[in-house]
Design an enzyme around this catalytic site. Structure first.
Site, PDB file in Angstrom:
ATOM      1  N   HIS A  37       6.582   8.212  -2.004  1.00 35.45           N
ATOM      2  CA  HIS A  37       5.751   7.291  -1.215  1.00 35.45           C
ATOM      3  C   HIS A  37       5.452   6.021  -2.022  1.00 35.45           C
ATOM      4  CE1 HIS A  37       2.057   6.588   1.493  1.00 35.45           C
ATOM      5  NE2 HIS A  37       1.865   5.751   0.493  1.00 35.45           N
ATOM      6  N   GLU A  38       5.104   6.214  -3.307  1.00 34.51           N
ATOM      7  CA  GLU A  38       4.745   5.058  -4.144  1.00 34.51           C
ATOM      8  C   GLU A  38       5.971   4.195  -4.469  1.00 34.51           C
ATOM      9  OE1 GLU A  38       1.737   4.435  -4.176  1.00 34.51           O
ATOM     10  OE2 GLU A  38       1.010   6.425  -3.639  1.00 34.51           O
ATOM     11  N   CYS A  85      -2.249   6.584   3.406  1.00 30.93           N
ATOM     12  CA  CYS A  85      -2.044   5.490   2.458  1.00 30.93           C
ATOM     13  C   CYS A  85      -3.344   4.707   2.318  1.00 30.93           C
ATOM     14  CB  CYS A  85      -0.943   4.577   2.994  1.00 30.93           C
ATOM     15  SG  CYS A  85      -0.563   3.193   1.910  1.00 30.93           S
ATOM     16  N   LEU A  86      -3.680   4.332   1.079  1.00 32.34           N
ATOM     17  CA  LEU A  86      -4.921   3.580   0.869  1.00 32.34           C
ATOM     18  C   LEU A  86      -4.869   2.220   1.562  1.00 32.34           C
ATOM     19  CD1 LEU A  86      -5.630   4.385  -2.896  1.00 32.34           C
ATOM     20  CD2 LEU A  86      -6.800   5.314  -0.883  1.00 32.34           C
ATOM     21  N   GLY A 135      -2.414   8.237  -5.424  1.00 25.75           N
ATOM     22  CA  GLY A 135      -1.344   7.369  -5.895  1.00 25.75           C
ATOM     23  C   GLY A 135      -1.628   5.935  -5.505  1.00 25.75           C
ATOM     24  N   GLN A 167      -0.023  -2.904  -3.792  1.00 24.46           N
ATOM     25  CA  GLN A 167      -1.238  -2.633  -3.017  1.00 24.46           C
ATOM     26  C   GLN A 167      -2.444  -3.393  -3.548  1.00 24.46           C
ATOM     27  OE1 GLN A 167      -0.561   1.871  -3.085  1.00 24.46           O
ATOM     28  NE2 GLN A 167      -1.545   1.574  -1.106  1.00 24.46           N
ATOM     29  N   HIS A 208       6.714   1.861  -1.770  1.00 23.20           N
ATOM     30  CA  HIS A 208       5.878   0.643  -1.791  1.00 23.20           C
ATOM     31  C   HIS A 208       6.554  -0.479  -2.572  1.00 23.20           C
ATOM     32  CE1 HIS A 208       2.051   1.383   0.190  1.00 23.20           C
ATOM     33  NE2 HIS A 208       1.899   2.549  -0.412  1.00 23.20           N
TER      34      HIS A 208
END
Ligand code: ZN
Length: 176
Positions: free
Chosen positions: A136-137, A94-95, A45, A50, A140
Site C-alpha cells: 500500500h505504501e 488510508c490516512l 504506515g 502524504q 503511494h
C-alpha cells in the site's frame, strides 16, 4: 515534528516520487517526522507524499498496540524484488482517505529491497498485514491509492465524499 497529512483528492498524491540519492541527515529527519506523524494519526504506515514530500520514503509499524512491542521500520527507495503468486484480500484504509475502507487483493507476501535508516541496503520479506501495508505504501510512491483498486463507481463515491469533507474543513478553518 508532526506534519499535516494531505487528504485525497490532492495532485501531490497522484505523483510518481523521486528516489533519494542517499540516506543522510535530512532523510533521517524526514523519517523521524513521518513516524511521529503516523503514530499521532494513528496509523500503521505513511508515505512521504502524504505529507507533501515527493520522495521515495515510507515508514511503517504494524505491531498490534498492547500485544506487541513497537516495530518501527523506515524504508527509502523500496523496491519489490519478489511477490508470491498466492494472493490475499484485505480491507484497507488510508490516512489520506479517512473513514473509507475497501477490499483489495494483493500478493500475500513480498520481498522488498530498500535502504534502511542507516542508509544500508537491506532485503526483507513481509507477510500478513505487513505485506499489505508495505505494498500500500509503495503504491503511494507511484501515485496510486487503494481506491484505485475499487470499482469506478465506488471510487467516485468516495472521492466526492472526500471533496465534500475537504470543503467543510476549509470552511471550518475560514470561520476560526
Ligand atoms: Zn495510504
Amino acid at each position: 515534528m508532526i506534519r499535516t497529512i494531505l487528504l485525497h483528492p490532492d495532485p501531490r498524491l497522484k505523483k510518481v516520487c523521486d528516489p533519494v540519492p542517499e540516506v543522510g541527515a535530512s532523510v533521517r529527519a524526514l523519517m523521524k517526522d513521518m513516524l511521529q506523524t503516523m503514530y499521532d494519526a494513528p496509523g500503521i504506515g505513511l508515505a512521504a507524499p502524504q505529507i507533501g514530500v515527493l520522495s521515495r520514503v515510507i515508514v511503517m509499524d504494524c505491531a498490534k498496540g498492547e500485544e506487541e512491542e513497537p516495530d518501527p521500520i523506515c524504508l527509502a527507495n523500496p523496491e519489490i524484488a519478489w511477490s508470491s503468486e498466492e494472493t490475499g484480500e484485505h480491507e484497507e484504509g488510508c490516512l489520506s482517505i479517512p473513514d473509507h475502507f475497501g477490499m483489495v487483493t494483493r500478493p500475500s507476501s513480498v520481498r522488498v529491497r530498500f535502504l534502511n535508516r542507516e542508509g544500508v541496503e537491506e532485503e526483507r520479506e513481509f507477510e500478513g498485514i505487513r505485506a499489505v501495508c508495505v505494498q500500500h505504501e509503495i503504491d503511494h510512491l507511484n501515485g496510486k491509492l487503494f481506491i484505485d483498486y475499487l470499482s469506478p463507481v465506488r471510487r467516485q463515491m468516495i472521492t466526492s465524499k472526500m471533496k465534500k469533507l475537504k470543503r467543510e474543513l476549509a470552511r471550518g478553518r475560514a470561520a476560526e
